[in-house]
Design a protein around this motif. Structure first.
Motif, PDB file in Angstrom:
ATOM      1  N   ASN A   1       0.809  -1.216   0.000  1.00 59.68           N
ATOM      2  CA  ASN A   1       0.000   0.000   0.000  1.00 59.68           C
ATOM      3  C   ASN A   1       0.844   1.269   0.000  1.00 59.68           C
ATOM      4  O   ASN A   1       0.426   2.292  -0.522  1.00 59.68           O
ATOM      5  CB  ASN A   1      -0.953   0.023   1.206  1.00 59.68           C
ATOM      6  CG  ASN A   1      -2.088  -0.965   1.060  1.00 59.68           C
ATOM      7  OD1 ASN A   1      -2.380  -1.443  -0.029  1.00 59.68           O
ATOM      8  ND2 ASN A   1      -2.733  -1.282   2.168  1.00 59.68           N
ATOM      9  N   LYS A   2       2.034   1.199   0.594  1.00 56.22           N
ATOM     10  CA  LYS A   2       2.884   2.391   0.628  1.00 56.22           C
ATOM     11  C   LYS A   2       4.097   2.278  -0.302  1.00 56.22           C
ATOM     12  O   LYS A   2       4.974   3.126  -0.286  1.00 56.22           O
ATOM     13  CB  LYS A   2       3.327   2.687   2.063  1.00 56.22           C
ATOM     14  CG  LYS A   2       4.173   1.623   2.699  1.00 56.22           C
ATOM     15  CD  LYS A   2       4.559   2.018   4.105  1.00 56.22           C
ATOM     16  CE  LYS A   2       5.558   1.033   4.670  1.00 56.22           C
ATOM     17  NZ  LYS A   2       6.108   1.459   5.920  1.00 56.22           N
ATOM     18  N   SER A   3       4.100   1.253  -1.135  1.00 52.21           N
ATOM     19  CA  SER A   3       5.231   0.993  -2.033  1.00 52.21           C
ATOM     20  C   SER A   3       5.296   1.991  -3.190  1.00 52.21           C
ATOM     21  O   SER A   3       4.278   2.417  -3.717  1.00 52.21           O
ATOM     22  CB  SER A   3       5.128  -0.428  -2.593  1.00 52.21           C
ATOM     23  OG  SER A   3       6.105  -0.643  -3.575  1.00 52.21           O
ATOM     24  N   THR A   4       6.512   2.300  -3.581  1.00 50.79           N
ATOM     25  CA  THR A   4       6.734   3.128  -4.775  1.00 50.79           C
ATOM     26  C   THR A   4       7.010   2.263  -5.997  1.00 50.79           C
ATOM     27  O   THR A   4       7.191   2.777  -7.086  1.00 50.79           O
ATOM     28  CB  THR A   4       7.921   4.088  -4.563  1.00 50.79           C
ATOM     29  OG1 THR A   4       9.103   3.311  -4.302  1.00 50.79           O
ATOM     30  CG2 THR A   4       7.656   5.050  -3.421  1.00 50.79           C
ATOM     31  N   GLY A   5       7.080   0.953  -5.798  1.00 48.37           N
ATOM     32  CA  GLY A   5       7.311   0.032  -6.903  1.00 48.37           C
ATOM     33  C   GLY A   5       8.775  -0.256  -7.174  1.00 48.37           C
ATOM     34  O   GLY A   5       9.102  -0.918  -8.158  1.00 48.37           O
ATOM     35  N   CYS A   6       9.678   0.217  -6.311  1.00 52.20           N
ATOM     36  CA  CYS A   6      11.107  -0.053  -6.544  1.00 52.20           C
ATOM     37  C   CYS A   6      11.400  -1.525  -6.230  1.00 52.20           C
ATOM     38  O   CYS A   6      10.661  -2.192  -5.503  1.00 52.20           O
ATOM     39  CB  CYS A   6      11.987   0.889  -5.733  1.00 52.20           C
ATOM     40  SG  CYS A   6      12.096   0.519  -3.993  1.00 52.20           S
ATOM     41  N   LEU A   7      12.485  -2.039  -6.779  1.00 54.51           N
ATOM     42  CA  LEU A   7      12.801  -3.468  -6.671  1.00 54.51           C
ATOM     43  C   LEU A   7      13.085  -3.906  -5.233  1.00 54.51           C
ATOM     44  O   LEU A   7      12.729  -5.017  -4.847  1.00 54.51           O
ATOM     45  CB  LEU A   7      13.982  -3.817  -7.571  1.00 54.51           C
ATOM     46  CG  LEU A   7      13.736  -3.673  -9.074  1.00 54.51           C
ATOM     47  CD1 LEU A   7      14.974  -4.075  -9.859  1.00 54.51           C
ATOM     48  CD2 LEU A   7      12.540  -4.490  -9.517  1.00 54.51           C
ATOM     49  N   ILE A   8      13.693  -3.052  -4.432  1.00 57.15           N
ATOM     50  CA  ILE A   8      13.995  -3.416  -3.042  1.00 57.15           C
ATOM     51  C   ILE A   8      12.704  -3.630  -2.260  1.00 57.15           C
ATOM     52  O   ILE A   8      12.562  -4.612  -1.528  1.00 57.15           O
ATOM     53  CB  ILE A   8      14.870  -2.328  -2.374  1.00 57.15           C
ATOM     54  CG1 ILE A   8      16.240  -2.270  -3.059  1.00 57.15           C
ATOM     55  CG2 ILE A   8      15.023  -2.580  -0.890  1.00 57.15           C
ATOM     56  CD1 ILE A   8      17.101  -1.106  -2.654  1.00 57.15           C
ATOM     57  N   GLU A   9      11.747  -2.707  -2.430  1.00 58.61           N
ATOM     58  CA  GLU A   9      10.451  -2.857  -1.758  1.00 58.61           C
ATOM     59  C   GLU A   9       9.718  -4.099  -2.266  1.00 58.61           C
ATOM     60  O   GLU A   9       9.102  -4.828  -1.495  1.00 58.61           O
ATOM     61  CB  GLU A   9       9.578  -1.622  -1.989  1.00 58.61           C
ATOM     62  CG  GLU A   9      10.078  -0.377  -1.299  1.00 58.61           C
ATOM     63  CD  GLU A   9       9.278   0.851  -1.700  1.00 58.61           C
ATOM     64  OE1 GLU A   9       8.563   0.815  -2.721  1.00 58.61           O
ATOM     65  OE2 GLU A   9       9.377   1.864  -0.983  1.00 58.61           O
TER      66      GLU A   9
ATOM     67  N   THR B   1       8.348  -3.958 -18.677  1.00 63.90           N
ATOM     68  CA  THR B   1       8.033  -5.283 -18.152  1.00 63.90           C
ATOM     69  C   THR B   1       8.986  -5.588 -16.999  1.00 63.90           C
ATOM     70  O   THR B   1      10.113  -5.099 -16.955  1.00 63.90           O
ATOM     71  CB  THR B   1       8.170  -6.396 -19.210  1.00 63.90           C
ATOM     72  OG1 THR B   1       9.525  -6.469 -19.641  1.00 63.90           O
ATOM     73  CG2 THR B   1       7.245  -6.155 -20.389  1.00 63.90           C
ATOM     74  N   VAL B   2       8.500  -6.387 -16.060  1.00 62.39           N
ATOM     75  CA  VAL B   2       9.295  -6.843 -14.922  1.00 62.39           C
ATOM     76  C   VAL B   2       9.160  -8.358 -14.877  1.00 62.39           C
ATOM     77  O   VAL B   2       8.068  -8.898 -15.039  1.00 62.39           O
ATOM     78  CB  VAL B   2       8.794  -6.230 -13.591  1.00 62.39           C
ATOM     79  CG1 VAL B   2       9.601  -6.730 -12.427  1.00 62.39           C
ATOM     80  CG2 VAL B   2       8.817  -4.724 -13.641  1.00 62.39           C
ATOM     81  N   THR B   3      10.272  -9.062 -14.668  1.00 61.35           N
ATOM     82  CA  THR B   3      10.257 -10.515 -14.618  1.00 61.35           C
ATOM     83  C   THR B   3      10.472 -10.992 -13.194  1.00 61.35           C
ATOM     84  O   THR B   3      11.406 -10.557 -12.519  1.00 61.35           O
ATOM     85  CB  THR B   3      11.356 -11.105 -15.530  1.00 61.35           C
ATOM     86  OG1 THR B   3      11.140 -10.648 -16.861  1.00 61.35           O
ATOM     87  CG2 THR B   3      11.348 -12.612 -15.511  1.00 61.35           C
TER      88      THR B   3
ATOM     89  N   PRO C   1       3.841  -0.598 -11.097  1.00 54.22           N
ATOM     90  CA  PRO C   1       3.454   0.752 -11.507  1.00 54.22           C
ATOM     91  C   PRO C   1       2.518   0.672 -12.722  1.00 54.22           C
ATOM     92  O   PRO C   1       2.508  -0.316 -13.454  1.00 54.22           O
ATOM     93  CB  PRO C   1       4.789   1.404 -11.884  1.00 54.22           C
ATOM     94  CG  PRO C   1       5.833   0.590 -11.191  1.00 54.22           C
ATOM     95  CD  PRO C   1       5.279  -0.803 -11.133  1.00 54.22           C
ATOM     96  N   SER C   2       1.747   1.697 -12.929  1.00 45.38           N
ATOM     97  CA  SER C   2       0.783   1.717 -14.019  1.00 45.38           C
ATOM     98  C   SER C   2       1.467   1.499 -15.363  1.00 45.38           C
ATOM     99  O   SER C   2       2.476   2.129 -15.672  1.00 45.38           O
ATOM    100  CB  SER C   2       0.046   3.058 -14.034  1.00 45.38           C
ATOM    101  OG  SER C   2      -0.919   3.088 -15.044  1.00 45.38           O
ATOM    102  N   GLY C   3       0.934   0.574 -16.158  1.00 46.19           N
ATOM    103  CA  GLY C   3       1.451   0.310 -17.491  1.00 46.19           C
ATOM    104  C   GLY C   3       2.557  -0.734 -17.567  1.00 46.19           C
ATOM    105  O   GLY C   3       2.970  -1.118 -18.634  1.00 46.19           O
TER     106      GLY C   3
END
Length: 197
Positions: A132-140, A163-165, A188-190
């Motif tokens: 809910n508070k994530s920015t979408g970075c890989l560490i999170e 794309t993310v794998t 993240p969106s898209g």
């Protein structure tokens, strides 16, 4: 916080009014419900602590955070079938409806919703709070998925093309794990998620 008692307040009465029985009785009657409220509110926080909460408080926490209480398609339902089929049951007993399974219709998936309980639900709530508070970075993302899967044997790769794998490195990766990754992956969106088993 220590539990309060009515005597904690009546002992504060000054010497001028200490011998007035009706006054003391009135203060006891008035302060008794308030003391009950104070004690209730003091323990309320501990009941909703995600690390120590139990049912029904854990379920309430799940609702508050948006954690799914049913994971669709993650549970394999038992049904009437043949001995070589996974989760197949015998035809059933007429005097005991708990023995045996139902007939699975043609095209029916054989899966239903998994209801998370106990430690799984606790981990999913923690993961949902992070999501809910994530920015979408890989560490999170790795922190969230470690909670969801209960291990850290996976890789998350940014393909730098929207794309993310997710690549599983754990020996066991069930359909339930795949569904959980899809539900909790903070995209993240898209951005599209690719899951490699």
């Amino acid at each position: 916080m220590n539990e309060k008692a009515v005597s904690d307040y009546t002992k504060l009465i000054t010497s001028q009014h200490r011998n007035k029985e009706k006054f003391i009785q009135m203060l006891e009657e008035v302060s008794s419900p308030m003391v009950g409220f104070f004690n209730f509110f003091a323990t309320l926080n501990s009941k909703y602590d995600v690390d120590t909460a139990n049912d029904p408080y854990l379920e309430t926490l799940a609702r508050w955070t948006g954690t799914p209480l049913i994971i669709p398609g993650a549970a394999i339902e038992e049904y009437f079938g043949f001995s070589d089929q996974e989760n197949a049951l015998t035809f059933g007993e007429t005097d005991d409806p708990t023995v045996g399974g139902y007939f699975r219709e043609s095209g029916q998936s054989g899966t239903g919703g998994l209801v998370p309980k106990g430690e799984l639900l606790r981990r999913l709530i923690k993961a949902k709070i992070l999501q809910n508070k994530s920015t979408g970075c890989l560490i999170e993302t790795k922190e969230i998925l470690t909670l969801v899967l209960d291990h850290d044997q996976f890789k998350v790769i940014d393909n730098e093309n929207m794309t993310v794998t997710f690549k599983n490195l754990y020996p066991q990766f069930t359909k339930t794990h795949k569904i959980l990754v899809q539900l909790f992956f903070p995209l993240p969106s898209g951005v599209q998620l690719i899951i490699e088993e």
